[in-house]
Write a protein that holds these residues in place. Sequence first.
Motif, PDB file in Angstrom:
ATOM      1  N   MET A 405       0.838  -1.198   0.000  1.00 52.80           N
ATOM      2  CA  MET A 405       0.000   0.000   0.000  1.00 52.80           C
ATOM      3  C   MET A 405       0.872   1.247   0.000  1.00 52.80           C
ATOM      4  SD  MET A 405      -3.350  -0.426   0.044  1.00 52.80           S
ATOM      5  CE  MET A 405      -3.852   1.116   0.773  1.00 52.80           C
ATOM      6  N   ASP A 406       0.453   2.248  -0.762  1.00 49.24           N
ATOM      7  CA  ASP A 406       1.171   3.521  -0.804  1.00 49.24           C
ATOM      8  C   ASP A 406       0.416   4.509   0.083  1.00 49.24           C
ATOM      9  OD1 ASP A 406       2.642   5.733  -1.322  1.00 49.24           O
ATOM     10  OD2 ASP A 406       2.263   5.803  -3.487  1.00 49.24           O
ATOM     11  N   TRP A 407       0.805   4.550   1.356  1.00 46.71           N
ATOM     12  CA  TRP A 407       0.124   5.432   2.309  1.00 46.71           C
ATOM     13  C   TRP A 407       0.599   6.879   2.198  1.00 46.71           C
ATOM     14  CZ3 TRP A 407      -4.006   3.425   4.511  1.00 46.71           C
ATOM     15  CH2 TRP A 407      -4.079   2.048   4.668  1.00 46.71           C
ATOM     16  N   ALA A 408       1.594   7.134   1.362  1.00 44.03           N
ATOM     17  CA  ALA A 408       2.091   8.508   1.225  1.00 44.03           C
ATOM     18  C   ALA A 408       1.107   9.372   0.448  1.00 44.03           C
ATOM     19  CB  ALA A 408       3.450   8.508   0.533  1.00 44.03           C
ATOM     20  N   GLN A 409       0.297   8.759  -0.378  1.00 48.51           N
ATOM     21  CA  GLN A 409      -0.679   9.519  -1.151  1.00 48.51           C
ATOM     22  C   GLN A 409      -1.965   9.692  -0.358  1.00 48.51           C
ATOM     23  OE1 GLN A 409      -1.353   8.413  -5.178  1.00 48.51           O
ATOM     24  NE2 GLN A 409       0.761   7.796  -5.565  1.00 48.51           N
ATOM     25  N   ASN A 410      -2.713  10.692  -0.740  1.00 47.94           N
ATOM     26  CA  ASN A 410      -4.015  10.943  -0.126  1.00 47.94           C
ATOM     27  C   ASN A 410      -5.053  11.137  -1.240  1.00 47.94           C
ATOM     28  OD1 ASN A 410      -6.025  11.452   1.734  1.00 47.94           O
ATOM     29  ND2 ASN A 410      -5.509  13.628   1.955  1.00 47.94           N
ATOM     30  N   PRO A 411      -5.941  10.178  -1.441  1.00 47.93           N
ATOM     31  CA  PRO A 411      -6.139   8.962  -0.642  1.00 47.93           C
ATOM     32  C   PRO A 411      -5.083   7.906  -0.923  1.00 47.93           C
ATOM     33  CG  PRO A 411      -7.684   9.043  -2.468  1.00 47.93           C
ATOM     34  CD  PRO A 411      -6.958  10.349  -2.491  1.00 47.93           C
ATOM     35  N   PRO A 412      -4.933   6.916  -0.029  1.00 47.11           N
ATOM     36  CA  PRO A 412      -3.918   5.876  -0.216  1.00 47.11           C
ATOM     37  C   PRO A 412      -4.154   5.100  -1.512  1.00 47.11           C
ATOM     38  CG  PRO A 412      -4.820   5.820   2.003  1.00 47.11           C
ATOM     39  CD  PRO A 412      -5.676   6.756   1.234  1.00 47.11           C
ATOM     40  N   ARG A 413      -3.062   4.659  -2.109  1.00 46.69           N
ATOM     41  CA  ARG A 413      -3.150   3.964  -3.402  1.00 46.69           C
ATOM     42  C   ARG A 413      -3.144   2.460  -3.208  1.00 46.69           C
ATOM     43  NH1 ARG A 413       0.759   5.122  -8.638  1.00 46.69           N
ATOM     44  NH2 ARG A 413       0.059   3.363  -9.926  1.00 46.69           N
ATOM     45  N   VAL A 414      -4.128   1.795  -3.804  1.00 47.16           N
ATOM     46  CA  VAL A 414      -4.246   0.340  -3.757  1.00 47.16           C
ATOM     47  C   VAL A 414      -3.717  -0.220  -5.071  1.00 47.16           C
ATOM     48  CG1 VAL A 414      -5.831  -1.613  -3.550  1.00 47.16           C
ATOM     49  CG2 VAL A 414      -6.240   0.473  -2.233  1.00 47.16           C
ATOM     50  N   PRO A 415      -2.882  -1.264  -5.059  1.00 42.92           N
ATOM     51  CA  PRO A 415      -2.344  -1.827  -6.308  1.00 42.92           C
ATOM     52  C   PRO A 415      -3.449  -2.420  -7.179  1.00 42.92           C
ATOM     53  CG  PRO A 415      -1.790  -3.230  -4.444  1.00 42.92           C
ATOM     54  CD  PRO A 415      -2.363  -1.972  -3.870  1.00 42.92           C
ATOM     55  N   THR A 416      -3.241  -2.355  -8.482  1.00 39.86           N
ATOM     56  CA  THR A 416      -4.211  -2.869  -9.445  1.00 39.86           C
ATOM     57  C   THR A 416      -3.526  -3.877 -10.367  1.00 39.86           C
ATOM     58  OG1 THR A 416      -3.761  -1.096 -11.037  1.00 39.86           O
ATOM     59  CG2 THR A 416      -5.496  -0.715  -9.418  1.00 39.86           C
ATOM     60  N   MET A 417      -4.317  -4.547 -11.173  1.00 42.94           N
ATOM     61  CA  MET A 417      -3.797  -5.455 -12.174  1.00 42.94           C
ATOM     62  C   MET A 417      -4.680  -5.360 -13.414  1.00 42.94           C
ATOM     63  SD  MET A 417      -4.886  -9.186 -10.690  1.00 42.94           S
ATOM     64  CE  MET A 417      -3.963  -9.963 -12.015  1.00 42.94           C
ATOM     65  N   PRO A 418      -4.154  -5.713 -14.598  1.00 40.39           N
ATOM     66  CA  PRO A 418      -4.952  -5.585 -15.824  1.00 40.39           C
ATOM     67  C   PRO A 418      -6.230  -6.390 -15.735  1.00 40.39           C
ATOM     68  CG  PRO A 418      -2.652  -5.991 -16.344  1.00 40.39           C
ATOM     69  CD  PRO A 418      -2.799  -6.198 -14.866  1.00 40.39           C
ATOM     70  N   GLY A 419      -7.261  -5.879 -16.401  1.00 41.63           N
ATOM     71  CA  GLY A 419      -8.540  -6.568 -16.423  1.00 41.63           C
ATOM     72  C   GLY A 419      -8.499  -7.809 -17.283  1.00 41.63           C
ATOM     73  N   SER A 420      -9.518  -8.652 -17.153  1.00 41.84           N
ATOM     74  CA  SER A 420      -9.569  -9.905 -17.903  1.00 41.84           C
ATOM     75  C   SER A 420      -9.665  -9.651 -19.395  1.00 41.84           C
ATOM     76  CB  SER A 420     -10.767 -10.735 -17.432  1.00 41.84           C
ATOM     77  OG  SER A 420     -11.978  -9.981 -17.554  1.00 41.84           O
ATOM     78  N   ILE A 421     -10.412  -8.660 -19.791  1.00 45.41           N
ATOM     79  CA  ILE A 421     -10.539  -8.349 -21.222  1.00 45.41           C
ATOM     80  C   ILE A 421      -9.198  -7.913 -21.786  1.00 45.41           C
ATOM     81  CG2 ILE A 421     -11.677  -6.860 -22.894  1.00 45.41           C
ATOM     82  CD1 ILE A 421     -13.497  -8.939 -21.713  1.00 45.41           C
ATOM     83  N   GLU A 422      -8.484  -7.098 -21.011  1.00 43.33           N
ATOM     84  CA  GLU A 422      -7.178  -6.641 -21.474  1.00 43.33           C
ATOM     85  C   GLU A 422      -6.209  -7.805 -21.598  1.00 43.33           C
ATOM     86  OE1 GLU A 422      -5.138  -4.080 -18.830  1.00 43.33           O
ATOM     87  OE2 GLU A 422      -4.084  -3.037 -20.406  1.00 43.33           O
TER      88      GLU A 422
END
Length: 526
Positions: A405-422
């Motif tokens: 988690m990137d708590w330095a940003q406001n709001p905190p950043r949650v990691p993502t991953m490419p979608g199934s279609i992509e």
Amino acid sequence: MPDNFTSVPESKIVPKKRGRISFVWVIPIVAAIAGGWIAVDKIMSEGPKITITFQSGDGLDAGKTKIMYDGLPVGKLTAVKMADDHKHVIATAEMDPKAKDFLVKDTKFWVVKPRMTGLSFSGLGTILSGNYIGVEMGQSQESERSYIALDAPPIVAHDTPGRFFMLKTAELGSLNQGTPIYYRQLQAGEVVSWELDPTGHFLNVKVFIQSPYDKFVTPDTRFWQASGIDMTLSANGLHVETQSIMSILAGGIAFETPTTDSPQPPAGANAAFTLYNDRSTAFRPPPRDPQSYLLVFNQSVRGLTVGAPVTMNGVTVGEVTAITAEFDAKTATFTVPVTVSLDPARYGVKFLEVPAGEDSRAIHRKMMDTVVAKGLRAQLKTGSLISGALYVSVDFYPDAPPATMDWAQNPPRVPTMPGSIEGIESSLAGIMKKIDQMQFKEISDDLRKTFGELDKTLVGVRGTLTNADLLLNNAGQLVNPNSVLMQGLDGTVQEMGEAAKALRVLMDYLERHPEALIRGKTGDSK
């Protein structure tokens, strides 16, 4: 004095006798008395005179236009003239003496003529009889003789049982005076009037709920627009809702009170409520403990809208609150930050084994660090193939690359991953790239050489078959035609001939379609 004066008689004053009244005066006296009586009776029979100010004199006729109360005449216009400001019309009316009791401060007058409110018509009888002035008796104790007429008849009579309420809305929509209000698809009231709030930010809509439906309006009651057909095609699917045929044609408002274990008392008169756009918005659970997070996607977010759900294992735990775009000039990358609000408790998610006595922010931070370390990722998914609507899916992917988690940003950043279609698109692109890299020309040349050698072989086979046929013909002269040997040779020759034809067809087809050796036969040759 001489004595001769004593015989003179003494004069006396004698009063004059009164003469009798002449009969000629009787008739004038009787006529005067009768005239006085008639004048007094006329004065006593005349009702009070009032003035009514109208916006226009359309349909008003002095001496003809009547004032009606409950279908009975209670007065008549005697004069109609233009006001001094030339913007209004002042009508003088003579009322019936019995109407004196309801000529009070809050009595209302209006012109009755054909009108259409929503899909209901009123005043149709005036098409033949002409316009007249309607009156509604007031409740005040203060007498009044000058009135300002209403532009339209009052929607609700003063003696109708029920209560008034106030609805606040950002847009008026299809609402109009007389728009029906429904309770469980039963008409329970109507819109009376509306006005723009002094702040200019919203509209105040005054509604009237008839008895006995008004007792179902409590402080927790929800009102929403029920105009027309409410059809929504989103990531949650197709949703269609309507109240009645009348609401489809003329619009309407519906209200309902959520069922609770402890029923609330009815709301007071003129209580204010929020008018929602639809039922789903009206009954959306209130926020419990919302937490905002940032998701950054490197893919197209076409189909993702504000309000789209955020789900976890198919259960809604939040919604999208903002969608922006960023371009990094240093890395020349284009990203789409999406802000989401997660509030699982709002949607009924229970939390087990929560440490007691700890700060809620610390609990949230610790929990998010733990689930992200276990593979929690956000991903865009398609909610509807018809509309192309997207939603955010939060799930565990144990094989995902490690992230924090990137708590330095406001709001905190949650990691993502490419979608199934992509992912599917990337795989297809890789396959097509490999196909493009294949050397089809060299393969085609090799196939031509192979088919040429095969053709020579088939020519040799044909010669052999021809010689065999001659041999069989010669043998046929020596063998009895009806013998078993002759019949067997006949069948063998026919089968060999068919095999030769089949080989020739195969050779011709492969000559035209050499790629069939790799991809297979795609269809009949043309």
